[in-house]
Write a protein that holds these residues in place. Structure first.
Motif, PDB file in Angstrom:
ATOM      1  N   LEU A  28       1.118   6.756  -5.740  1.00 19.48           N
ATOM      2  CA  LEU A  28       2.142   7.090  -4.751  1.00 19.48           C
ATOM      3  C   LEU A  28       2.545   8.542  -4.962  1.00 19.48           C
ATOM      4  CD1 LEU A  28       4.040   6.358  -2.443  1.00 19.48           C
ATOM      5  CD2 LEU A  28       5.651   5.444  -4.134  1.00 19.48           C
ATOM      6  N   VAL A  29       2.002   9.420  -4.129  1.00 19.74           N
ATOM      7  CA  VAL A  29       2.164  10.861  -4.302  1.00 19.74           C
ATOM      8  C   VAL A  29       3.563  11.314  -3.924  1.00 19.74           C
ATOM      9  CG1 VAL A  29       1.369  13.113  -3.450  1.00 19.74           C
ATOM     10  CG2 VAL A  29      -0.286  11.322  -4.039  1.00 19.74           C
ATOM     11  N   GLY A  30       4.141  10.712  -2.870  1.00 18.48           N
ATOM     12  CA  GLY A  30       5.453  11.165  -2.446  1.00 18.48           C
ATOM     13  C   GLY A  30       5.990  10.375  -1.273  1.00 18.48           C
ATOM     14  N   VAL A  31       7.216  10.717  -0.900  1.00 15.54           N
ATOM     15  CA  VAL A  31       7.949  10.034   0.175  1.00 15.54           C
ATOM     16  C   VAL A  31       8.475  11.076   1.151  1.00 15.54           C
ATOM     17  CG1 VAL A  31       9.913   8.564   0.753  1.00 15.54           C
ATOM     18  CG2 VAL A  31       8.649   8.161  -1.383  1.00 15.54           C
ATOM     19  N   TRP A  32       8.278  10.808   2.432  1.00 15.74           N
ATOM     20  CA  TRP A  32       8.895  11.614   3.487  1.00 15.74           C
ATOM     21  C   TRP A  32       9.736  10.693   4.355  1.00 15.74           C
ATOM     22  CZ3 TRP A  32       8.831  10.967   8.744  1.00 15.74           C
ATOM     23  CH2 TRP A  32       9.404  11.999   9.513  1.00 15.74           C
ATOM     24  N   GLY A  33      10.886  11.193   4.797  1.00 15.01           N
ATOM     25  CA  GLY A  33      11.724  10.420   5.709  1.00 15.01           C
ATOM     26  C   GLY A  33      12.444  11.332   6.674  1.00 15.01           C
ATOM     27  N   ARG A  34      12.957  10.723   7.723  1.00 13.75           N
ATOM     28  CA  ARG A  34      13.698  11.501   8.702  1.00 13.75           C
ATOM     29  C   ARG A  34      15.046  11.939   8.151  1.00 13.75           C
ATOM     30  NH1 ARG A  34      13.668   7.524  13.643  1.00 13.75           N
ATOM     31  NH2 ARG A  34      13.822   6.022  11.923  1.00 13.75           N
ATOM     32  N   ARG A  35      15.481  11.285   7.077  1.00 11.95           N
ATOM     33  CA  ARG A  35      16.708  11.680   6.372  1.00 11.95           C
ATOM     34  C   ARG A  35      16.298  12.200   4.994  1.00 11.95           C
ATOM     35  NH1 ARG A  35      19.599   7.063   5.208  1.00 11.95           N
ATOM     36  NH2 ARG A  35      17.709   5.828   5.545  1.00 11.95           N
ATOM     37  N   PRO A  36      16.274  13.506   4.803  1.00 13.30           N
ATOM     38  CA  PRO A  36      15.806  14.067   3.525  1.00 13.30           C
ATOM     39  C   PRO A  36      16.534  13.517   2.301  1.00 13.30           C
ATOM     40  CG  PRO A  36      15.973  15.796   5.183  1.00 13.30           C
ATOM     41  CD  PRO A  36      16.577  14.557   5.790  1.00 13.30           C
ATOM     42  N   ALA A  37      17.834  13.285   2.414  1.00 17.24           N
ATOM     43  CA  ALA A  37      18.575  12.764   1.257  1.00 17.24           C
ATOM     44  C   ALA A  37      18.078  11.385   0.871  1.00 17.24           C
ATOM     45  CB  ALA A  37      20.071  12.724   1.573  1.00 17.24           C
ATOM     46  N   ALA A  38      17.772  10.550   1.873  1.00 16.95           N
ATOM     47  CA  ALA A  38      17.254   9.213   1.589  1.00 16.95           C
ATOM     48  C   ALA A  38      15.863   9.292   0.970  1.00 16.95           C
ATOM     49  CB  ALA A  38      17.218   8.391   2.871  1.00 16.95           C
ATOM     50  N   ALA A  39      15.053  10.256   1.419  1.00 19.24           N
ATOM     51  CA  ALA A  39      13.722  10.441   0.831  1.00 19.24           C
ATOM     52  C   ALA A  39      13.840  10.859  -0.622  1.00 19.24           C
ATOM     53  CB  ALA A  39      12.935  11.466   1.633  1.00 19.24           C
ATOM     54  N   ARG A  40      14.775  11.735  -0.928  1.00 23.56           N
ATOM     55  CA  ARG A  40      14.954  12.175  -2.317  1.00 23.56           C
ATOM     56  C   ARG A  40      15.390  11.007  -3.195  1.00 23.56           C
ATOM     57  NH1 ARG A  40      17.050  16.738   0.375  1.00 23.56           N
ATOM     58  NH2 ARG A  40      19.207  15.978   0.167  1.00 23.56           N
ATOM     59  N   GLU A  41      16.311  10.204  -2.697  1.00 23.11           N
ATOM     60  CA  GLU A  41      16.811   9.081  -3.490  1.00 23.11           C
ATOM     61  C   GLU A  41      15.712   8.050  -3.741  1.00 23.11           C
ATOM     62  OE1 GLU A  41      18.308   5.333  -4.642  1.00 23.11           O
ATOM     63  OE2 GLU A  41      17.450   5.711  -2.654  1.00 23.11           O
ATOM     64  N   LEU A  42      14.938   7.725  -2.702  1.00 26.67           N
ATOM     65  CA  LEU A  42      13.879   6.722  -2.848  1.00 26.67           C
ATOM     66  C   LEU A  42      12.767   7.243  -3.754  1.00 26.67           C
ATOM     67  CD1 LEU A  42      12.916   3.918  -1.988  1.00 26.67           C
ATOM     68  CD2 LEU A  42      11.822   4.974   0.001  1.00 26.67           C
ATOM     69  N   ALA A  43      12.402   8.499  -3.609  1.00 29.89           N
ATOM     70  CA  ALA A  43      11.362   9.080  -4.453  1.00 29.89           C
ATOM     71  C   ALA A  43      11.796   9.100  -5.916  1.00 29.89           C
ATOM     72  CB  ALA A  43      11.035  10.496  -3.976  1.00 29.89           C
ATOM     73  N   GLU A  44      13.018   9.470  -6.162  1.00 28.08           N
ATOM     74  CA  GLU A  44      13.521   9.504  -7.540  1.00 28.08           C
ATOM     75  C   GLU A  44      13.513   8.112  -8.159  1.00 28.08           C
ATOM     76  OE1 GLU A  44      17.598  10.720  -9.999  1.00 28.08           O
ATOM     77  OE2 GLU A  44      17.339  11.348  -7.909  1.00 28.08           O
ATOM     78  N   ARG A  45      13.878   7.125  -7.379  1.00 22.84           N
ATOM     79  CA  ARG A  45      13.931   5.750  -7.889  1.00 22.84           C
ATOM     80  C   ARG A  45      12.555   5.260  -8.317  1.00 22.84           C
ATOM     81  NH1 ARG A  45      15.593   1.430  -3.643  1.00 22.84           N
ATOM     82  NH2 ARG A  45      16.958   3.161  -3.056  1.00 22.84           N
ATOM     83  N   HIS A  46      11.504   5.762  -7.671  1.00 23.78           N
ATOM     84  CA  HIS A  46      10.167   5.273  -7.968  1.00 23.78           C
ATOM     85  C   HIS A  46       9.283   6.328  -8.636  1.00 23.78           C
ATOM     86  CE1 HIS A  46      10.657   1.368  -6.056  1.00 23.78           C
ATOM     87  NE2 HIS A  46      11.428   1.992  -5.181  1.00 23.78           N
ATOM     88  N   GLY A  47       9.911   7.340  -9.197  1.00 26.34           N
ATOM     89  CA  GLY A  47       9.193   8.300 -10.011  1.00 26.34           C
ATOM     90  C   GLY A  47       8.177   9.128  -9.273  1.00 26.34           C
ATOM     91  N   THR A  48       8.474   9.492  -8.033  1.00 29.59           N
ATOM     92  CA  THR A  48       7.543  10.310  -7.269  1.00 29.59           C
ATOM     93  C   THR A  48       8.295  11.458  -6.609  1.00 29.59           C
ATOM     94  OG1 THR A  48       5.723  10.225  -5.668  1.00 29.59           O
ATOM     95  CG2 THR A  48       7.700   8.938  -5.132  1.00 29.59           C
ATOM     96  N   ARG A  49       7.634  12.171  -5.723  1.00 29.61           N
ATOM     97  CA  ARG A  49       8.171  13.419  -5.171  1.00 29.61           C
ATOM     98  C   ARG A  49       8.651  13.243  -3.743  1.00 29.61           C
ATOM     99  NH1 ARG A  49       4.283  18.638  -3.753  1.00 29.61           N
ATOM    100  NH2 ARG A  49       5.795  19.741  -2.430  1.00 29.61           N
ATOM    101  N   PRO A  50       9.821  13.780  -3.397  1.00 24.92           N
ATOM    102  CA  PRO A  50      10.235  13.797  -1.995  1.00 24.92           C
ATOM    103  C   PRO A  50       9.625  14.983  -1.263  1.00 24.92           C
ATOM    104  CG  PRO A  50      11.968  14.730  -3.338  1.00 24.92           C
ATOM    105  CD  PRO A  50      10.870  14.324  -4.285  1.00 24.92           C
ATOM    106  N   TYR A  51       9.322  14.772   0.005  1.00 23.83           N
ATOM    107  CA  TYR A  51       8.782  15.846   0.840  1.00 23.83           C
ATOM    108  C   TYR A  51       9.720  16.061   2.022  1.00 23.83           C
ATOM    109  CZ  TYR A  51       4.154  15.927  -1.401  1.00 23.83           C
ATOM    110  OH  TYR A  51       3.106  16.074  -2.281  1.00 23.83           O
TER     111      TYR A  51
END
Length: 294
Positions: A28-51
């Motif tokens: 799982l390379v990273g997470v992108w979302g329409r809400r950047p803050a939510a992408a950062r939170e989800l990526a951090e929870r699963h040890g990956t990178r937000p985009y």
């Protein structure tokens, strides 16, 4: 397989992110979302990178898993396919037939693999049952009930797109994904009508000669919620078995299926063209139930 997750909503949080981050054959390379803050939170929870930039994520992966509303998914799926990325899509593929056609066309032209995550199709016991009944044949009729309490209980899935599109588009794909491989393609939607709340009743004429009825709802009383599929024919009466597995493990199996399709080039049964066909049936039923046809 390097994969990126598009979406940060309840389904992404509860199913996609856990399944992909824990999968032994997926990075799982990273997470992108329409809400950047939510992408950062989800990526951090699963040890990956937000985009913040979806194209930057596409540049870093082999495939994307999409957990977004169908109208948003369709545009991003085309964009990802055109970038040469394999697609693990949610159902329905799109909110319209033209949108689903665009996805199927992009997959075909880019020659990428695609799998649509019809949850039941990736649960071991139902998957084996569907294959067994398709092989048996001789079915006279089938009935599927998919009743949810999304709008009558305390559900995190009472999202805007479900309020707009209702049970037909949310749980209808699940029912069709079970009935079509057993009874054959839908030759026509014979009837479709409305019931309480967002409830829809459908009658289908199948290419195999059988007919089926579907009852779909997201506004059932919580005590009445549940799903069931029954077939009647030459083999007697059979019912879809429950599964001991959950949606997280099912998504892991869908990721395995995408990886296999990407490696050997053989389309999976639940690919984008199948997702298009399901969308066409849903659109026909929607038109009938709204009184614009017939």
């Amino acid at each position: 397989m390097r994969i990126g997750l598009l979406g940060t909503g309840p389904w992404a949080q509860m199913v996609h992110a856990p399944a992909l981050s824990e999968h032994g054959s997926v990075d799982l390379v990273g997470v992108w979302g329409r809400r950047p803050a939510a992408a950062r939170e989800l990526a951090e929870r699963h040890g990956t990178r937000p985009y913040d930039d979806v194209d930057a994520l596409l540049a870093d992966v082999d495939a994307v898993a999409v957990a977004l509303p169908p109208d948003v998914q369709a545009d991003l799926a085309v964009r990802a396919a055109e970038a040469g990325r394999h697609l693990l899509l949610d159902k329905p593929v799109a909110a319209t037939v033209p949108g689903a056609r665009a996805v199927a066309r992009a997959v075909r032209e880019a020659e990428v693999a695609s799998v649509v995550f019809f949850t039941t199709r990736f649960l071991p016991e139902p998957e084996a049952w569907i294959a067994e009944q398709a092989s048996a044949g001789g079915w006279f009729t089938g009935h599927a009930q998919w009743l949810g309490a999304v709008f009558t209980g305390d559900s995190p899935f009472a999202t805007p797109w479900r309020r707009e599109k209702g049970a037909l588009w949310d749980v209808g794909p699940h029912a069709l994904s079970v009935l079509l491989p057993v009874l054959g393609d839908v030759r026509r939607v014979s009837a479709a009508g409305r019931g309480p709340g967002d409830t829809v009743h459908m009658v289908l004429d199948h290419a195999g000669g059988a007919s089926s009825t579907l009852t779909l709802s997201l506004t059932a009383p919580p005590s009445a919620a549940g799903s069931a599929v029954e077939l009647r024919g030459e083999a007697g009466v059979v019912r879809l078995p429950p599964s001991a597995s959950d949606a997280v493990s099912a998504l892991g199996r869908a990721a395995d299926a995408l990886g296999a399709a990407a490696r050997d080039g053989r389309p999976h049964a639940c690919d984008a063209p199948f997702g298009l066909r399901v969308t066409e049936v849903l659109a026909e039923a929607e038109a009938l139930s709204s009184g614009s046809l017939g």
